[in-house]
Design a protein around this motif. Sequence first.
Motif, short mmCIF file in Angstrom:
data_model
loop_
_atom_site.label_atom_id
_atom_site.label_comp_id
_atom_site.label_asym_id
_atom_site.label_seq_id
_atom_site.Cartn_x
_atom_site.Cartn_y
_atom_site.Cartn_z
N ARG A 134 -44.57 -23.69 -32.50
CA ARG A 134 -43.45 -23.65 -31.55
C ARG A 134 -43.11 -22.22 -31.18
O ARG A 134 -42.77 -21.93 -30.02
N GLN A 135 -43.21 -21.31 -32.15
CA GLN A 135 -42.95 -19.89 -31.91
C GLN A 135 -44.02 -19.07 -32.61
O GLN A 135 -44.56 -19.49 -33.63
N LYS A 169 -48.25 -19.59 -23.49
CA LYS A 169 -47.23 -20.46 -22.90
C LYS A 169 -47.86 -21.74 -22.36
O LYS A 169 -47.28 -22.83 -22.47
N GLN A 223 -48.26 -24.50 -24.75
CA GLN A 223 -47.00 -25.08 -25.23
C GLN A 223 -46.35 -24.29 -26.37
O GLN A 223 -45.59 -24.86 -27.15
N VAL A 224 -46.65 -23.00 -26.47
CA VAL A 224 -45.92 -22.15 -27.41
C VAL A 224 -44.63 -21.72 -26.70
O VAL A 224 -44.68 -21.07 -25.65
N LYS A 225 -43.50 -22.06 -27.29
CA LYS A 225 -42.23 -21.85 -26.60
C LYS A 225 -41.84 -20.37 -26.53
O LYS A 225 -41.43 -19.87 -25.49
N ASP A 226 -41.97 -19.67 -27.66
CA ASP A 226 -41.63 -18.24 -27.71
C ASP A 226 -42.84 -17.47 -28.21
O ASP A 226 -43.39 -17.77 -29.28
N ASP A 261 -39.47 -13.03 -20.52
CA ASP A 261 -40.73 -13.75 -20.34
C ASP A 261 -41.33 -14.18 -21.68
O ASP A 261 -42.04 -15.20 -21.76
N ALA A 306 -39.46 -14.59 -24.80
CA ALA A 306 -38.61 -15.45 -25.64
C ALA A 306 -37.44 -15.97 -24.83
O ALA A 306 -37.08 -15.42 -23.79
N GLN A 307 -36.83 -17.04 -25.35
CA GLN A 307 -35.74 -17.68 -24.62
C GLN A 307 -34.46 -16.86 -24.62
O GLN A 307 -33.57 -17.10 -23.81
#
Length: 248
Positions: free
Chosen positions: A147-148, A165, A168-171, A184, A186-187
Amino acid sequence: IIYTRGADKKARLYRDLIKVTRNSLCYVEQADLALRCSGIDSGYAEWSAQVAHYQPLIEKVIEQAERRVFQGEKVPANEKIVSLFEEHTDIIVKGHRDIQYGHKLNLSTGRSGLILDVVVEKGNPADSAQFLPMLERHIEHFGVAPRQMAADGGYASTDNLQAAKALQVKDVVFHKKRGLKVEDMAQSPWVYRKLRNFRAGIEAGISCLKRAYGLSRCTWKGWAHFEAYVWSSVVAHNLALFGRLKST
C-alpha cells in the motif's frame, strides 16, 4: 606504481611488472611440460587444473593493463578483472565516494524489520533501474503490491513513481526528492515525512547486517558461495528478529 607521480614513470614500472609476469608464466609453462613428460601423477592433476584456471585470467589482466596504460584506452568496468581469486568481483562506484569492490545488494524490508527480499546484482547497475524489478518481485512473492513504500534517493525518478502508482501503490516516497513533488509521491506532507523517516530508520538495519551478520565482507569463495553467504546472513538476521518479535 601507486605512489609514483607522472604517467611516464608509471608506464616504465608497468612494463617491468608485465615483463616479470610474462616470464613467470613462461616458467609455469615449462614446469607444466616437464611434469607432464616426467609421468609424475601425484598432485599434478590438481596443480595443472589451477594453472589452466589462473593463466587466462593473468593474461587478461596483462591485456587490460596494456590497453589502459600504454594505449590510453578506457577499459569498461565489465571487461576488467580486479581479483584473480574472486574474478566475479565488480567495481562499485557510488557518487563521489571511494571505489569499492564486491557486489551491489538490493534489499526490501517491511514494518517489522524483517528482510523480505534480497537481490545480489552483477555489474554496477544504476539504483533507479532496479526499483521496478524489486517492486515486481514483491508483487510476485506476495500477490499484491504494498500500500505504501519508501526507497533510497538513488531510486527516485518520474518513471519509477508513475510505474509504482500504476501498480496500485498508494504512496511512493523517495528519501531524496530528485525534482519530484511531495503531493505527487504521497497523499499528504505528513505521510511523506512518516515514510521518509521510516526509510531513514532502515539504515540501522543495514548497519546491523554489516556489523552483526557479516555483510561488510564475504569470506566464502566464488559467485555461488557469495550469494549463499548473503542469504545466510539475511536468514540469520530474520531468525534472530523472529525470536525478539515473538518474545514481545
